[in-house]
Design an enzyme around this catalytic site. Structure first.
Site, mmCIF file in Angstrom:
data_model
loop_
_atom_site.group_PDB
_atom_site.id
_atom_site.type_symbol
_atom_site.label_atom_id
_atom_site.label_comp_id
_atom_site.label_asym_id
_atom_site.label_seq_id
_atom_site.Cartn_x
_atom_site.Cartn_y
_atom_site.Cartn_z
ATOM 1 N N LEU A 1 0.473 -0.989 0.059
ATOM 2 C CA LEU A 1 0.147 0.106 -0.001
ATOM 3 C C LEU A 1 0.970 0.954 0.072
ATOM 4 O O LEU A 1 0.445 2.484 -0.521
ATOM 5 C CB LEU A 1 -1.101 0.144 0.669
ATOM 6 C CG LEU A 1 -2.022 -0.651 1.268
ATOM 7 C CD1 LEU A 1 -2.549 -0.648 2.768
ATOM 8 C CD2 LEU A 1 -2.631 -0.121 0.639
ATOM 9 N N LYS B 1 5.315 2.601 0.945
ATOM 10 C CA LYS B 1 6.037 3.086 2.151
ATOM 11 C C LYS B 1 6.905 4.290 2.831
ATOM 12 O O LYS B 1 6.611 5.722 1.740
ATOM 13 C CB LYS B 1 7.315 2.562 0.858
ATOM 14 C CG LYS B 1 9.053 2.784 1.196
ATOM 15 C CD LYS B 1 9.558 1.986 0.432
ATOM 16 C CE LYS B 1 10.451 1.298 0.510
ATOM 17 N NZ LYS B 1 11.383 2.733 0.750
ATOM 18 N N GLY B 2 7.599 3.925 3.763
ATOM 19 C CA GLY B 2 8.072 5.483 4.470
ATOM 20 C C GLY B 2 9.406 5.201 4.586
ATOM 21 O O GLY B 2 9.897 4.067 4.324
ATOM 22 N N GLY B 3 9.588 6.361 5.442
ATOM 23 C CA GLY B 3 10.807 6.582 5.675
ATOM 24 C C GLY B 3 11.147 4.949 6.437
ATOM 25 O O GLY B 3 12.823 4.733 7.345
ATOM 26 N N GLY C 1 8.797 2.313 7.194
ATOM 27 C CA GLY C 1 8.063 1.176 7.551
ATOM 28 C C GLY C 1 7.074 1.142 6.411
ATOM 29 O O GLY C 1 7.558 1.921 5.744
ATOM 30 N N LYS D 1 1.507 -3.186 8.894
ATOM 31 C CA LYS D 1 2.718 -1.534 8.867
ATOM 32 C C LYS D 1 4.463 -2.528 9.215
ATOM 33 O O LYS D 1 3.798 -3.162 10.752
ATOM 34 C CB LYS D 1 2.544 -0.650 9.589
ATOM 35 C CG LYS D 1 3.585 0.143 9.083
ATOM 36 C CD LYS D 1 3.341 2.343 9.464
ATOM 37 C CE LYS D 1 4.913 3.039 9.672
ATOM 38 N NZ LYS D 1 4.307 3.949 10.325
ATOM 39 N N ASP E 1 4.997 15.533 11.765
ATOM 40 C CA ASP E 1 4.763 15.242 10.192
ATOM 41 C C ASP E 1 3.404 15.445 9.661
ATOM 42 O O ASP E 1 3.385 14.233 8.757
ATOM 43 C CB ASP E 1 5.481 14.121 10.574
ATOM 44 C CG ASP E 1 6.233 13.744 9.040
ATOM 45 O OD1 ASP E 1 6.670 14.348 8.828
ATOM 46 O OD2 ASP E 1 6.516 12.920 8.619
#
Ligand SMILES: Nc1ncnc2c1ncn2[C@@H]1O[C@H](COP(=O)(O)OP(=O)(O)OP(=O)(O)O)[C@@H](O)[C@H]1O
Length: 713
Positions: free
Chosen positions: A151, A153-155, A157, A184, A278
């Protein structure tokens, strides 16, 4: 006529008298000198009643002890040897690098994401990671899930669809038993898992399920991954914006609805004591398409959330600034976050303002910068831009929202209902017809009994807010005055190189020593006084900024740097004295403010005792035995009025100042010995404050520090 800006702190009138003033008086008696300005009065300021209740500054026991231990070991015998070794190290390091001062990147905890603002690499990446994402997941007493498509992706997870394998109520669309959930994954060695399970887990325990925050149903470790099972949501606002092929812009009504709902989500989060930390388009998600939630807004990614309110006392957390610490995403971060200030409610709203303008205009004016000092440049741009320029082509409410949020104070409670009402005129009157569900905001207005209408900030009946970020940036003299017993003080300004010696010699003849120096347009300002306690003094005018050879030569002779100034043409004036309390000294020249180095030296028991700039370069001198118990730095792109006042209230006083064309830095310290009179005032003037100095003298206030550079008019 100079522009005058005055900040006054009245003395706290502590009981313990310091021996220094007595010594000064004795010295004055021994060396009667010409009084430049007659001082008639001898006054003591009393602690202002209003300040009587202020908390006494806390002592950092650990730091205190370490410093004492080190000072004890250093002692008089080994002090000089240690000092020499220290500075040989410094010299070697600098020669090896071939440059004066190293430029280190800031510590950046940037969650990156699609903003392409990720100075540090992301923690986990499926392409190339040693530990593949598991095919199936089962944590705590959760059902078994098959891991399906990714779904996002971040820094920190990666998020996948989890499809329930073990069926109970196969038709459940939401909740703990849902057929589809979001999983996640965070690798156990990822950057958010240094101390065990992700911090986000804890935050979800408090905030999960509150308005606009998805519920987390299960969490646990499986193999190398920490896994969180949460409600599955739909596309992010970034996805929606990105998929709008025609223009990349969202309709004004849609963005206004986002504003309304996002403010209400943040309000609920803040009510529970947290700030998100954030806020950006990637972290706002809509509900799953085709479900009743598809027009609902959610805020995810609580990995950078922090408490603004202490959970046990209910009080606002204490203000602090750590200029080398950045948390957030460069593109949307508040100016205060860039500057390393403790996060508070105002920061989420400032990031939301940038998010809204990005969604409306498709671009923010600071996009596109790259390189090591990207954060610095972006922050400078955010600071400099007017609300008109930032919000051109945006309807008026967005500009008003920006103006409101950038002027919020650190601990000020935002008026959420008022912010929401700003957007009333932009959205349709029938909430059911709006492109986004604004139910939360509707409830909020109802609960607080706020009358909705075309209320604007100006029409409000509250007192006009003091603007903290709207001053016009300018360069000025910044002078700092301390209360002390009557003493002789002289100043000379606009002094050319050739005249400097004459002034200093004349002062020396009558027992005055240089106490501080500054530079303006390659001319010098010198302050000489009888209150220094020095027994001898030397100085050097050098075409270089802090000439190493001369300084080392005089360190050998037991002189210590007591004042420095740098001119724009690269030359510098260094004053070294005997009779200081210093036991060891070290200095650094750097292209950016060397906070990291200062922090390191603090841990070694050094404190900043002198500071100067030359063009855009910083020179900082730190000493052992400086007589300070604690020290902090306030660094800003304008005069950091709020920070200085907060520090004053915690018992700090400004002990060093320096400024470039861009930034002003103030070092504030808590003296080890309580001062009899803590009064300190600052002035900002467009010309050297000669007349003001005389007025200050009349009140027994003497120049303690001065510099010329960036302030706000
Ligand atoms: N519950 C969810 N349902 C659907 N998609 C989700 C969900 N949670 C997260 N995502 C998607 O995964 C992406 C990354 O998630 P998240 O922001 O939580 O990760 P992160 O690594 O902490 O991110 P960041 O780098 O922004 O801190 C989101 O931008 C979103 O696209």
């Amino acid at each position: 006529m100079p522009v005058l800006r005055s900040r006054v702190r009245r003395g706290r009138g502590g009981a313990a008298a310091t021996p220094e003033p007595e010594k000064k008086q004795q010295e004055q008696k021994k060396n009667p000198v010409e009084v430049v300005e007659p001082i008639a009065k001898r006054t003591r300021r009393r602690r202002a009643a209003a300040e009587a209740g202020l908390a006494t500054p806390k002592t950092n026991d650990k730091e205190h002890k370490t410093r004492n231990e080190r000072v004890g070991v250093g002692g008089a015998v080994s002090g000089a040897v240690k000092e020499e070794e220290e500075n040989r190290d410094l010299e070697v390091a600098r020669e090896k690098k071939g440059v004066l001062g190293e430029k280190k990147p800031m510590d950046v905890l940037d969650s990156g994401g699609k903003s392409n603002d990720k100075p540090l690499a992301g923690g986990d990446d499926d392409e190339g990671t040693a530990a593949p994402i598991p095919d199936q997941v089962q944590v705590e007493d959760s059902p078994l899930y098959k891991v399906e498509r990714k779904l996002g992706k971040g820094g920190f997870g990666q998020v996948y669809v989890g499809r329930r394998v073990s069926a109970v109520n196969t038709n459940d669309k939401a909740g703990a038993g849902a057929v589809e959930v979001a999983l996640k994954f965070e690798h156990r060695s990822g950057k958010g898992c240094n101390y065990g399970p992700p911090h986000e887990w804890q935050v979800y325990d408090t905030l999960g399920g509150s308005h606009g925050v998805p519920l987390v149903h299960y969490k646990g470790q499986q193999g190398d991954y920490y896994v969180m099972v949460m409600d599955m949501l739909g596309p992010s606002l970034w996805d929606v914006w990105n998929n709008n092929i025609n223009s990349n812009l969202m309709s004004t009504e849609m963005v206004a609805c986002i504003a309304i709902e996002a403010i209400s989500i943040l309000e609920k989060m803040h009510l529970r004591g947290y700030v998100h930390g954030d806020v950006k388009p990637e972290n706002f998600l809509l509900g799953t398409p085709g479900t009743p939630d598809e027009k609902k807004l959610f805020l995810v990614d609580l990995g950078l959330a922090t408490r603004w309110q202490d959970s046990s006392t209910g009080l606002h957390v204490e203000y602090d600034q750590k200029p080398d610490v950045f948390r957030g995403t460069v593109r949307y971060a508040s100016v205060h976050a860039h500057l390393g200030r403790t996060g508070s409610r105002r920061d989420d709203l400032e990031s939301l303002a940038y998010t809204l303008i990005f969604l409306l205009r498709g671009r923010l004016p600071w996009q596109g910068y790259q390189g090591e000092n990207k954060g610095f440049v972006v922050c400078k741009k955010k600071m400099a831009i007017t609300s008109e320029a930032l919000c051109c082509f945006c309807p008026q409410p967005f500009k008003q929202f920006v103006e409101y949020v950038v002027n919020l104070k650190f601990d000020e409670e935002p008026n959420y209902a008022k912010c929401i009402s700003l957007f009333d005129g932009v959205v349709g009157t029938n909430p059911d017809m709006r492109p986004l569900n604004t139910e939360g905001a509707q409830k909020l207005i109802y609960q607080v009994g706020h009358k909705r209408g075309r209320l604007t900030m100006e029409e409000d009946d509250e007192e006009p807010q003091k603007k903290v970020r709207m001053g016009m940036p300018t360069t000025q003299w910044i002078s700092v005055y301390n209360a002390c017993r009557p003493m002789k003080q002289r100043y000379h300004y606009n002094v050319a190189d050739a005249r400097l010696g004459q002034h200093i010699e004349k002062g020396n003849e009558v027992g005055l020593f240089v106490s501080s120096v500054a530079s303006y347009q390659n001319l010098w300002a010198i302050i000489m006084d009888a209150g220094t306690n020095y027994s001898a003094q030397v100085y050097e005018l050098s075409p270089y900024f802090l000439r190493k050879e001369w300084i080392m030569e005089h360190w050998e002779k037991n002189y210590y740097i007591s004042a420095i100034a740098g001119a724009n043409n690269g030359s510098s004036l260094v004053v070294m004295s005997k009779g200081t309390s210093y036991m060891q000294q070290s200095y650094k020249i750097s292209d950016s403010f060397p906070y990291k180095w200062i922090n390191k030296k603090w841990r070694e028991g050094f404190y900043v005792t002198a500071m100067a700039t030359s063009g855009s370069r910083w020179g900082v001198v730190m000493s052992r035995g400086a007589g300070f118990a604690k020290q902090v730095v306030e660094l800003d792109f304008l005069y950091p009025s709020e920070g200085i006042h907060r520090r004053w209230d915690s018992g700090y006083r400004i002990t060093a100042t320096a400024a470039t064309w861009d930034q002003a830095a103030f070092v504030l310290s808590v003296p080890k010995r309580k001062l009899t009179d803590e009064t300190q005032e600052t002035l900002r003037t467009s010309v050297f404050p000669s007349t003001h100095v005389k007025e200050k003298w009349a009140k027994n206030l003497y120049i303690a520090s001065m510099c010329y550079g960036r302030t706000t008019s």
